[in-house]
Each structure stands twice: as structure tokens, then as C-alpha cells.
Enzyme design. Sequence first.
Site, mmCIF file in Angstrom:
data_model
loop_
_atom_site.group_PDB
_atom_site.id
_atom_site.type_symbol
_atom_site.label_atom_id
_atom_site.label_comp_id
_atom_site.label_asym_id
_atom_site.label_seq_id
_atom_site.Cartn_x
_atom_site.Cartn_y
_atom_site.Cartn_z
ATOM 1 N N CYS A 1 0.827 -1.206 0.000
ATOM 2 C CA CYS A 1 0.000 0.000 0.000
ATOM 3 C C CYS A 1 0.862 1.258 0.000
ATOM 4 O O CYS A 1 0.478 2.294 -0.540
ATOM 5 C CB CYS A 1 -0.949 0.001 1.186
ATOM 6 S SG CYS A 1 -0.104 -0.102 2.781
ATOM 7 N N HIS B 1 -1.604 1.604 7.617
ATOM 8 C CA HIS B 1 -1.852 1.637 6.176
ATOM 9 C C HIS B 1 -1.359 2.973 5.626
ATOM 10 O O HIS B 1 -1.433 3.993 6.304
ATOM 11 C CB HIS B 1 -3.353 1.484 5.919
ATOM 12 C CG HIS B 1 -3.683 0.930 4.577
ATOM 13 N ND1 HIS B 1 -3.307 -0.328 4.175
ATOM 14 C CD2 HIS B 1 -4.360 1.467 3.535
ATOM 15 C CE1 HIS B 1 -3.758 -0.548 2.951
ATOM 16 N NE2 HIS B 1 -4.383 0.530 2.545
ATOM 17 N N ASN C 1 -7.231 6.310 0.408
ATOM 18 C CA ASN C 1 -6.810 4.969 0.787
ATOM 19 C C ASN C 1 -6.765 4.124 -0.483
ATOM 20 O O ASN C 1 -7.794 3.921 -1.127
ATOM 21 C CB ASN C 1 -7.816 4.388 1.788
ATOM 22 C CG ASN C 1 -7.556 2.929 2.105
ATOM 23 O OD1 ASN C 1 -6.534 2.374 1.705
ATOM 24 N ND2 ASN C 1 -8.486 2.307 2.820
ATOM 25 N N ASN D 1 67.448 -6.840 -10.835
ATOM 26 C CA ASN D 1 67.991 -7.324 -12.113
ATOM 27 C C ASN D 1 67.122 -8.395 -12.766
ATOM 28 O O ASN D 1 67.519 -8.995 -13.761
ATOM 29 C CB ASN D 1 69.413 -7.848 -11.925
ATOM 30 C CG ASN D 1 69.493 -8.902 -10.817
ATOM 31 O OD1 ASN D 1 68.462 -9.353 -10.320
ATOM 32 N ND2 ASN D 1 70.714 -9.269 -10.437
ATOM 33 N N THR E 1 66.198 -11.466 -11.823
ATOM 34 C CA THR E 1 66.617 -12.877 -11.746
ATOM 35 C C THR E 1 65.633 -13.739 -10.973
ATOM 36 O O THR E 1 65.724 -14.965 -10.992
ATOM 37 C CB THR E 1 67.989 -12.969 -11.066
ATOM 38 O OG1 THR E 1 67.896 -12.454 -9.722
ATOM 39 C CG2 THR E 1 69.039 -12.184 -11.843
ATOM 40 N N THR F 1 65.556 -13.695 -7.772
ATOM 41 C CA THR F 1 66.266 -13.994 -6.519
ATOM 42 C C THR F 1 66.748 -12.686 -5.900
ATOM 43 O O THR F 1 66.665 -11.619 -6.524
ATOM 44 C CB THR F 1 67.469 -14.916 -6.768
ATOM 45 O OG1 THR F 1 68.355 -14.282 -7.714
ATOM 46 C CG2 THR F 1 67.026 -16.272 -7.317
ATOM 47 N N ASN G 1 45.754 -3.811 21.948
ATOM 48 C CA ASN G 1 45.394 -4.719 23.046
ATOM 49 C C ASN G 1 46.383 -5.874 23.195
ATOM 50 O O ASN G 1 46.142 -6.808 23.959
ATOM 51 C CB ASN G 1 43.972 -5.257 22.850
ATOM 52 C CG ASN G 1 43.820 -6.022 21.544
ATOM 53 O OD1 ASN G 1 44.786 -6.143 20.782
ATOM 54 N ND2 ASN G 1 42.625 -6.531 21.284
ATOM 55 N N SER H 1 47.117 -8.406 21.379
ATOM 56 C CA SER H 1 46.534 -9.728 21.114
ATOM 57 C C SER H 1 47.423 -10.568 20.214
ATOM 58 O O SER H 1 47.182 -11.761 20.035
ATOM 59 C CB SER H 1 45.160 -9.556 20.449
ATOM 60 O OG SER H 1 45.302 -8.919 19.184
#
EC number: 3.4.22.53
Length: 703
Positions: A105, A262, A286, A590, A592, A594, A620, A622
Amino acid sequence: MAAQAAGVSRQRAATQGLGSNQNALKYLGQDFKTLRQQCLDSGVLFKDPEFPACPSALGYKDLGPGSPQTQGIIWKRPTELCPSPQFIVGGATRTDICQGGLGDCWLLAAIASLTLNEELLYRVVPRDQDFQENYAGIFHFQFWQYGEWVEVVIDDRLPTKNGQLLFLHSEQGNEFWSALLEKAYAKLNGCYEALAGGSTVEGFEDFTGGISEFYDLKKPPANLYQIIRKALCAGSLLGCSIDVSSAAEAEAITSQKLVKSHAYSVTGVEEVNFQGHPEKLIRLRNPWGEVEWSGAWSDDAPEWNHIDPRRKEELDKKVEDGEFWMSLSDFVRQFSRLEICNLSPDSLSSEEVHKWNLVLFNGHWTRGSTAGGCQNYPATYWTNPQFKIRLDEVDEDQEESIGEPCCTVLLGLMQKNRRWRKRIGQGMLSIGYAVYQVPKELESHTDAHLGRDFFLAYQPSARTSTYVNLREVSGRARLPPGEYLVVPSTFEPFKDGEFCLRVFSEKKAQALEIGDVVAGNPYEPHPSEVDQEDDQFRRLFEKLAGKDSEITANALKILLNEAFSKRTDIKFDGFNINTCREMISLLDSNGTGTLGAVEFKTLWLKIQKYLEIYWETDYNHSGTIDAHEMRTALRKAGFTLNSQVQQTIALRYACSKLGINFDSFVACMIRLETLFKLFSLLDEDKDGMVQLSLAEWLCCVLV
């Protein structure tokens, strides 16, 4: 990742005008003219693959597949229901809106009000469609959705039972615009059942793009009649309802034939001379139609016999259409709330009509990143999205006043796409906002969020009176000129959601999202630190380096895990191989794959710095940091990131409980350094933009 890319694409399209009413977005990519022409060329009526005529289009629970309420439903086109269907008969009117077996409604009241303004109506219901010329079983409608207009295409198959339309229908048995409009809105929200229950202003706003206000009729403003009259004259849409104290009262009918909870639409106001005194009347409707007010000024009420017969003839139309008059005093006594969707909000506060200025922000509350909850949660509240507005010019009607000059703003915070979530049991979030005046010393502070200390020290200048689970909360504020911070939030933290924040101001306001700057200046060890001799470090490196004095990703993993596994102040399950590969990618000068001794020393110093930041941010102690603490850690590491990037980081690196362990933290730091380094190398003219081919882009993101 796809969601982030789609968001960027939408932002770029919006800057080019896509999403305006004249250039609406094509919902689900469906173009009305193209699809209609295809159907006309092939001689086949349109069947919508995106919203098929099947049980899923009806609903998911009460109207779900297998529900008793859906038994016997047959989808039929208007051409199968009557011999000569019409789209609109004699113009769209309020009597075209009759409620069926769906609890929407609120939507019907909004549609009824829409018919009072032809210009607004035909923005939503385009004229270029009917059942005669170029009929192909396809129709289209336009709706406003969170700052942009979208065009929704549907086929004209409608749910029926025993040969009658099941839901919204017109009093005229051969008129179908309203039923098709309801179907298009159901498609936009996922299904018909998603439309059950709502606020009239939700429909108002989706039909106009306006912004709404609410009035508590238990505490009405003294000028309520003038507010309603001016709103109606301005083309605004109005609705009202009676609150209930329990679910058992819902849809209960009072002794004077008003339906509780309503949605009624307000369709007019008039003032008449009654027994020598002015009487203010209000006209309501209504959508059900059958139940009408039976008190003073109702149809056949004795009051009508005591006014000028010509006025009685003008006003007292005896039709069982659910429309009726009542006195303003009875209206205030009987109803609980009035809702107004302002098309020109300034017309309610000033005799002159001015075009308001609109600033629109879109944002997200992301669990672990920007979903900080309300002020009751100071540890996370500051992480909510923050937007800044600057008000320099006072309202025109106050420029010469003696009192303190003020700027009027109307703020509306709207949560997005929650009706879609009803089918998975997620309703509206409780939302609200607060507005803080920014002190002079912080007015230029725009590169990062204001922190926890600011919100502990300052109180809001304006705020929503309470957090409510409506799609939108809104309110007016009168603020002295200055700079203000607007913080939208959910009531509880860690609630995911999308929102748009609209700020209407009488004079133009400057606007900026706080923390919209993206920059990186990560820690780089000083050359003297890298060159410094360290026997322990050298032995560690030589232990795992190959004959070429280089360390591979696997060797790096072994070395680092051995070094950090003995620590008790952090939760550490070991670096995974991908993190180690990212480390090498950052420092491998470079190519590689590595690291040499100098490169490894640089990495080692970086990790030590990350560890220091991680430990400092773990307030805290944790052993982990949570996703909200990550914002502080990133800042300490030299990164200034906007909310979008912060949210992406939380989604990628936080676990389900929003914790970020040391491996994930280091992986994030390394990844950010790599991306900033790549961008800096590619951005040759330093304008903050780079252009790459697809192959180049893939090479960069796959590094």
C-alpha cells in the site's frame, strides 16, 4: 575485484551524463527501443529473460514456489484478459490505483500521488508505448535509484488468478499502466514479495529523485496547514499513516473506518467557511478504496450542509474510491506521521522559489574497514566514511536579520539495495548521521580521516534524533557558516552496506570526501644501514644462499620463518610462498627472481620496520591487529589511502573474524610498495594517470 572495476566504470559514466532522466542507465543492459524493434521484425511478442513469468518473480517466502498463495496463478498478457486493452484511459488518475493481494500500500499511495503531477508521471511512465501502434509485448519505465535514473524493461505478462489481476489494477478493467508499473518496480527490487512493507516516501523518492521529510503529528509544527498546502502547490508528494503498538494491530480498522499502519496519500487541502468560521480540510486517499473515514466531513456527513452549496458541489464527490475529506484537527488527532517528498524543498521554508544545490556522496560500510557503528563505539566510530562540506553563504532571507546568520541544509542518508536482501533474511539496517563543525586549525585537513581523539573531544552540531531501520533518514539543519564534517553510520559496527548521502543547501556548498587522497611514501632504509657490516646477518644469508650468492623464494621462506617463529608477541604461522615471491618481486632489481645480499638486507630492514608498526598498532597486545587498526598501521607505514582502497585491503587481507596476522600484514605492505613503485615508474609526466595496453596491464598486475 569485479565489483571495484564496475564501481570505477559507473563513476566515469556518471561524469559523462549517464544516469540522468534524459539519459537513463539501461537496467541489466536492456534497451527498450532495440528489443522492441527486434520483436517487431521477428513478429514475436517479448519474453523477458531477466524477469521471467515464473514463481521466482513472485517471491521467496509467502509468495515463494509451493506457497498456497501462489497456487492457481497464471501469467497472462492484457490482450488475453480483455478484447481491447489500453495503456492509459482518459489520463492517469488516482482511481487507476487499486490494491490487490500484495502488502505494498505504501507504493500504491506513492503512485496515486504521482498522478497529481503529469510532468512527474510521464518521467516515470514514458508516453511512447501502448497496445496498438508498435505493440510487441514490451514496456518500459524509469525510476530514480540512489542518485541516477534507470530504465527498466518488462514484458506484459501479469500474474492472474481466476481471470483477474492478482496485484495492483485499475478500476477500468481494460487499463494496465499501473499494473505494468508495479511489475517493473518489482523487477527492480528482485520480485513482487520484496515490495511488501515499506514507507510511502521510498516510492516518492524513486519516482522523483526528491528528498523526504517526516513530521510527527503528535508534535505538529504550528504552520502544518501551510506546510502541506505549499508542498502540494510545489508538486511535492505526501503520505500519512497511523502507527501501531503491536503487529496484531496492523491493518486494524478504527471505529471511524481508518486503517492502522496503512499508507494513505494526501491529495489536497482546502479552507471553507463553516458556521461563520474558517475550517481547514485535508483530502486523503486509501488505495484499498473500500474503506473510508466515517467521521466529520466524510461522505454524507452533516457538516457539508452548513457550507456554501457551490463549495459543497466542488468538494463533496460521492464516489466509493477511498478518497475522503476530514478536518485538519481530526487529521492531527487520528494520524501519527506525515511524510513529504520535496521536489523543491526550499518552497516549504520561503515564499520565493529557489533552486537548491545538491551534493551527492556514494559510499560503503565495509566490515573491518569503514563499518564503525555509532558514537557508542568510540574505538571504531572514527573509521566510518567522512565527508566535508563548506558553507560560506547564508540563506537569503537571513542576510539582513539581526540574529546569527545561518545556512539551511537538508541531509538525507539512504541505504542501497536492501529490498534485494530480504530474500536472504537481511532487512534494513538502523542508520543515522552526525554533523560536526570543524575547528579552524583542522579546516585544511582533507588527506586522511579525522581520528578517534577528534570525536572524543567534539560533539555534533546536528544529528539524527535516533537510528532507525528505514531506507532513508533525513532532516533539516540550520548551521552558521563554516566547515562541517558529516559522518554516516550504522547503529552497530561491522554491518556491511552501501549508501548515498545527499546534502541540499540553499546556497552552493563545497564538498569533499575526507581521505580521498591516495599517496605513498613507504620506509626506505638509509644506505648506511644497508652497508653496515653484520656478522650474524652475513652468516644467516650465506647459510641459505646458492653458489651464485642469491636467495630464492623457497630459501627466503625458510630463513624468515626460522627468524620469526620464536617470537611470542605476534601470532605468526609462517610466511607463505606467495608472500616471499612478492618480497623478491619488490626488490629484485635485475630480474633474476632472486635476492642478492644487499637486496636481502634492504628487505630485512623493511620487515623489521613493519614489525615495529605492527606491534605499536596492536593496542590490546593480542598478537594480531584488526582490520580497523589497519588504517592506523597503513598511515604509520607512509600510505595515505582513500576508503575504496581501505575497503579492498580489508576484503583481501583480513580473516573472517577481521584479524590480520603478521604474514598478511607484511604481504599487504609489500604489495602496496610494489604497486606504488610500478605506478611511479609508468607515470612519466607525474600527472597521476597512466595509459597501458591490455598486455602491459596484465604484466604489471601479475608481477
